[in-house]
Write an enzyme that holds these catalytic residues in place. Structure first.
Site, short mmCIF file in Angstrom:
data_model
loop_
_atom_site.label_atom_id
_atom_site.label_comp_id
_atom_site.label_asym_id
_atom_site.label_seq_id
_atom_site.Cartn_x
_atom_site.Cartn_y
_atom_site.Cartn_z
N ARG A 93 0.78 -1.15 -0.31
CA ARG A 93 -0.13 -0.03 -0.09
C ARG A 93 0.89 1.17 -0.01
O ARG A 93 0.44 2.12 -0.63
CB ARG A 93 -0.69 0.06 1.29
CG ARG A 93 -1.96 1.15 1.36
CD ARG A 93 -2.76 1.03 2.44
NE ARG A 93 -3.73 2.19 2.58
CZ ARG A 93 -4.43 2.29 3.87
NH1 ARG A 93 -4.94 1.57 4.55
NH2 ARG A 93 -5.33 3.18 3.84
N ASN A 147 -10.59 -5.04 -0.54
CA ASN A 147 -10.59 -3.90 -1.40
C ASN A 147 -9.82 -3.94 -2.49
O ASN A 147 -8.95 -4.76 -2.76
CB ASN A 147 -10.05 -2.38 -0.75
CG ASN A 147 -11.26 -2.02 -0.08
OD1 ASN A 147 -12.32 -1.72 -0.57
ND2 ASN A 147 -10.88 -1.18 1.01
N CYS A 169 -18.96 -2.41 2.36
CA CYS A 169 -18.19 -1.18 2.72
C CYS A 169 -18.78 -0.80 4.02
O CYS A 169 -20.07 -0.69 4.13
CB CYS A 169 -18.13 -0.15 1.66
SG CYS A 169 -17.22 1.28 2.03
N HIS A 199 -17.43 3.17 -3.22
CA HIS A 199 -16.59 4.23 -2.94
C HIS A 199 -17.04 5.40 -4.12
O HIS A 199 -16.08 6.28 -4.44
CB HIS A 199 -15.17 3.92 -2.91
CG HIS A 199 -14.59 3.47 -1.91
ND1 HIS A 199 -13.41 3.06 -1.25
CD2 HIS A 199 -15.56 2.89 -0.58
CE1 HIS A 199 -13.28 2.45 -0.27
NE2 HIS A 199 -14.58 2.17 0.28
N TYR A 253 -15.73 9.57 -0.80
CA TYR A 253 -14.73 9.45 -1.94
C TYR A 253 -14.85 10.62 -2.99
O TYR A 253 -14.01 10.57 -3.68
CB TYR A 253 -14.42 8.07 -2.13
CG TYR A 253 -13.89 7.01 -1.25
CD1 TYR A 253 -12.36 6.87 -1.20
CD2 TYR A 253 -14.43 6.37 -0.17
CE1 TYR A 253 -11.60 6.45 0.02
CE2 TYR A 253 -13.86 5.59 0.95
CZ TYR A 253 -12.52 5.70 1.03
OH TYR A 253 -11.94 4.96 1.81
P1 NAD Z 1 -3.90 -6.15 6.96
O1 NAD Z 1 -2.74 -5.45 6.12
O2 NAD Z 1 -4.05 -6.43 8.20
O3 NAD Z 1 -4.25 -7.87 5.91
C1 NAD Z 1 -5.19 -8.49 6.90
C2 NAD Z 1 -4.40 -10.06 6.71
O4 NAD Z 1 -4.38 -10.23 5.47
C3 NAD Z 1 -3.04 -9.95 7.19
O5 NAD Z 1 -2.95 -10.77 8.40
C4 NAD Z 1 -2.40 -10.62 6.08
O6 NAD Z 1 -1.35 -11.49 6.52
C5 NAD Z 1 -3.29 -11.29 5.44
N1 NAD Z 1 -3.12 -11.91 3.83
C6 NAD Z 1 -2.62 -11.42 2.99
N2 NAD Z 1 -2.55 -12.16 1.85
C7 NAD Z 1 -3.44 -13.18 2.04
C8 NAD Z 1 -3.84 -14.25 1.56
N3 NAD Z 1 -3.48 -14.33 0.11
N4 NAD Z 1 -4.76 -15.21 2.02
C9 NAD Z 1 -4.97 -14.94 3.31
N5 NAD Z 1 -4.44 -13.82 4.13
C10 NAD Z 1 -3.70 -12.91 3.64
O7 NAD Z 1 -5.11 -5.46 6.51
P2 NAD Z 1 -6.45 -4.73 6.96
O8 NAD Z 1 -5.98 -3.09 7.13
O9 NAD Z 1 -7.07 -5.58 8.04
O10 NAD Z 1 -7.33 -4.68 5.79
C11 NAD Z 1 -7.95 -5.84 5.15
C12 NAD Z 1 -8.50 -5.64 3.89
O11 NAD Z 1 -9.84 -5.24 4.04
C13 NAD Z 1 -7.68 -4.98 2.82
O12 NAD Z 1 -7.81 -5.46 1.65
C14 NAD Z 1 -8.63 -3.75 2.93
O13 NAD Z 1 -8.44 -2.76 1.87
C15 NAD Z 1 -9.93 -3.94 3.14
N6 NAD Z 1 -10.91 -2.99 3.82
C16 NAD Z 1 -12.11 -2.86 3.48
C17 NAD Z 1 -12.85 -1.98 3.90
C18 NAD Z 1 -14.08 -1.60 3.39
O14 NAD Z 1 -14.95 -0.75 3.38
N7 NAD Z 1 -14.72 -2.89 2.41
C19 NAD Z 1 -12.69 -1.15 4.94
C20 NAD Z 1 -11.12 -1.33 5.42
C21 NAD Z 1 -10.34 -2.26 4.79
C1 G6P Z 2 -12.39 3.47 4.73
C2 G6P Z 2 -13.24 2.43 3.73
C3 G6P Z 2 -12.13 1.14 3.17
C4 G6P Z 2 -11.12 1.91 3.17
C5 G6P Z 2 -10.55 2.00 4.62
C6 G6P Z 2 -9.18 2.59 4.97
O1 G6P Z 2 -13.42 3.79 5.58
O2 G6P Z 2 -14.45 2.17 3.36
O3 G6P Z 2 -12.51 0.82 2.12
O4 G6P Z 2 -9.94 1.47 2.46
O5 G6P Z 2 -11.63 2.73 5.41
O6 G6P Z 2 -8.85 2.47 6.20
P1 G6P Z 2 -7.45 2.48 6.80
O7 G6P Z 2 -7.70 2.94 8.25
O8 G6P Z 2 -6.60 1.33 6.50
O9 G6P Z 2 -7.11 3.86 5.96
MN MN Z 3 -14.90 0.95 1.73
#
Ligand code: NAD
Ligand code: G6P
Ligand code: MN
Length: 433
Positions: A93, A147, A169, A199, A253
């Site tokens: 990232r 994401n 989301c 987004h 966004y």
């Molecule tokens: P993070 O960096 O803590 O990753 C979560 C886990 O995924 C880690 O422990 C990592 O080791 C593991 N991982 C990586 N590759 C993997 C694979 N191939 N198989 C299984 N596990 C694997 O990330 P985070 O900050 O907790 O965010 C997790 C995901 O959720 C990200 O893709 C982020 O963009 C997404 N997210 C989405 C929203 C939303 O609104 N939809 C909001 C926040 C975060």
């Molecule tokens: C937001 C969104 C996610 C985004 C994330 C980032 O609220 O809905 O899709 O990518 O939070 O959060 P962070 O704390 O990792 O910057």
């Molecule tokens: Mn989101």
């Protein structure tokens, strides 16, 4: 009892998910939760997995949390699979954010050049997971949070040929939390209609008598009220003229598109001082995992609300409970359009209000969008489709088309240079290119 498998279980959001499941146990009787991670996430998985088990042990319910690096074991006979993984971890990232910034462009987790490369890395993995699900849990639902959530969900439907998927989301959850307060109303007194892409959606609100109150909320947005913006988005006022003209409320966004100049300037300033968002998140995450190590901590700590994804479980756990118990709760989800947004093809994925029940999502028809928003939406969906196609085929020319059509990428030789640098930086996670 229900079996849940969570891919990316070592995420700091896992306690959020546990809290949501504990709250809903009566309607969603879970028996076991399998947290899956990879070698690189083993330590995090161990810490947060034990913390998750403590949360259940402190509850009245008997649920076992398993931790594993073996995805197949976790998926076997699962009822629901949730995905919250980050391919390449936060280091990837940082590159998505830094490399475009060297050339004066914004690379964000889900937007611009960074968002496209996150899709390139994530799409191949989600399609592997779908293939595993076809063998190991063909009746399960996939609840995706990884994401860029909308593009990942589109890839599951279009290339994975898997329709039992819901993309999530927290942004719509947060809007629906603060806006009733702005109007001095209870959440169930307002009726919401969202339409667009993940987004990149807008919404309209009516009261219980069918009176449109969108303008009332717009007015409140300029009176300094709490706007319900996730922590990762720079919260500046939207150009009021644009909101008044379209009579809809944009999502956070949209600042990147309606105020690209201001958002870029703010991001570049942060990068030189407190670091990119990924670098800030790294610190928050270290603090969170220190807390999670405490053997006495058995509830979700308040500090998790510093992450952008706060309240994610309100979407994830509620959609699972709604499918399981056929509740028909109205939520905002990424799902196949089927005419809800007539300005986009019926077979593409959109983010809309929908009733969630045993059959999945039944979309609420939104109708045609105003001229400007229809134009934005069609360009953005074209960009998403090209990005996913490039992720699947590994075709360089398609990737460059996606870059060129993305409104946040200034087209030309610099754009191509950014893309080439990102390809080199991320080569370990781009098997298809
Ligand atoms: P993070 O960096 O803590 O990753 C979560 C886990 O995924 C880690 O422990 C990592 O080791 C593991 N991982 C990586 N590759 C993997 C694979 N191939 N198989 C299984 N596990 C694997 O990330 P985070 O900050 O907790 O965010 C997790 C995901 O959720 C990200 O893709 C982020 O963009 C997404 N997210 C989405 C929203 C939303 O609104 N939809 C909001 C926040 C975060
Ligand atoms: C937001 C969104 C996610 C985004 C994330 C980032 O609220 O809905 O899709 O990518 O939070 O959060 P962070 O704390 O990792 O910057
Ligand atoms: Mn989101």
């Amino acid at each position: 009892g229900v079996k849940i498998a969570t891919i990316g279980g070592g995420s700091s959001y896992t306690p959020e998910l546990m809290e949501g499941f504990i709250k809903r146990y009566d309607e969603l009787p879970i028996r076991e939760i399998w947290l899956v991670d990879i070698e690189a996430g083993k330590e995090k998985l161990d810490i947060v997995g034990k913390m998750a088990q403590r949360m259940w042990d402190a509850s009245p319910y008997d649920v076992k949390v398993h931790m594993t690096l073996d995805r197949e074991e976790a998926l076997k006979d699962a009822d629901f699979v949730t995905t919250q993984f980050r391919v390449g971890l936060l280091e990837a990232r940082i590159k998505d954010e830094r490399i475009p910034a060297y050339y004066g462009m914004l690379g964000q987790e889900t937007n611009g050049a960074g968002g496209m490369f996150k899709a390139f890395r994530t799409v191949p993995i989600i399609l592997e997971i779908v293939e595993d699900m076809k063998r190991l849990c063909p009746d399960a639902w996939l609840i995706n949070f990884a994401n860029p959530s909308g593009m990942v969900t589109e890839a599951v439907v279009r290339y994975g040929k898997w329709d039992k998927v819901i993309g999530l989301c927290n942004v719509p959850v947060m809007a629906q939390m603060v806006e009733p307060e702005m109007l001095g109303k209870q959440p169930d007194e307002l009726i919401y209609k969202f339409a667009g892409l993940n987004h990149f959606h807008w919404h309209k609100v009516t009261d219980a008598h069918g009176k449109d109150v969108t303008q009332d909320i717009i007015n409140k947005m300029y009176e300094g009220d709490e706007t319900g913006m996730p922590k990762n988005i720079h919260d500046i006022p939207f150009p009021r003229e644009i909101l008044e003209q379209m009579q809809m409320i944009p999502c956070g966004y949209h600042h990147y598109y309606y105020q690209e100049e201001e958002t870029l300037a703010h991001a570049l300033e942060e990068y030189q001082t407190i670091g990119t968002r990924a670098q800030q998140v790294k610190k928050t995450e270290t603090e969170l995992f220190e807390l999670y190590k405490d053997p006495n901590l058995d509830y979700k700590p308040e500090q998790l609300s510093q992450r952008g994804g706060a309240y994610y479980s309100d979407a994830a756990c509620e959609s699972i409970a709604s499918i399981y118990a056929n509740k028909n709760t109205q939520l905002v989800v990424s799902t196949k359009n089927d005419g809800a947004v007539p300005d986009l093809p019926a077979d593409c994925v959109v983010e809309v209000s929908a009733y969630i029940g045993g059959q999945g999502a039944r979309n609420v028809a939104f109708g045609e969008l105003p001229t400007a928003e229809r134009g934005w939406l069609q360009v953005m969906k074209a960009m998403e489709l090209l990005t996913i196609e490039a992720a699947v085929t590994g075709d360089y020319n398609t990737a460059l088309q996606a870059f060129t059509i993305n409104p946040m990428v200034r087209s030309g030789k610099t754009a191509q240079r950014i893309m080439d640098e990102l390809f080199i930086a991320h080569k370990d996670h781009l098997p298809n290119f």
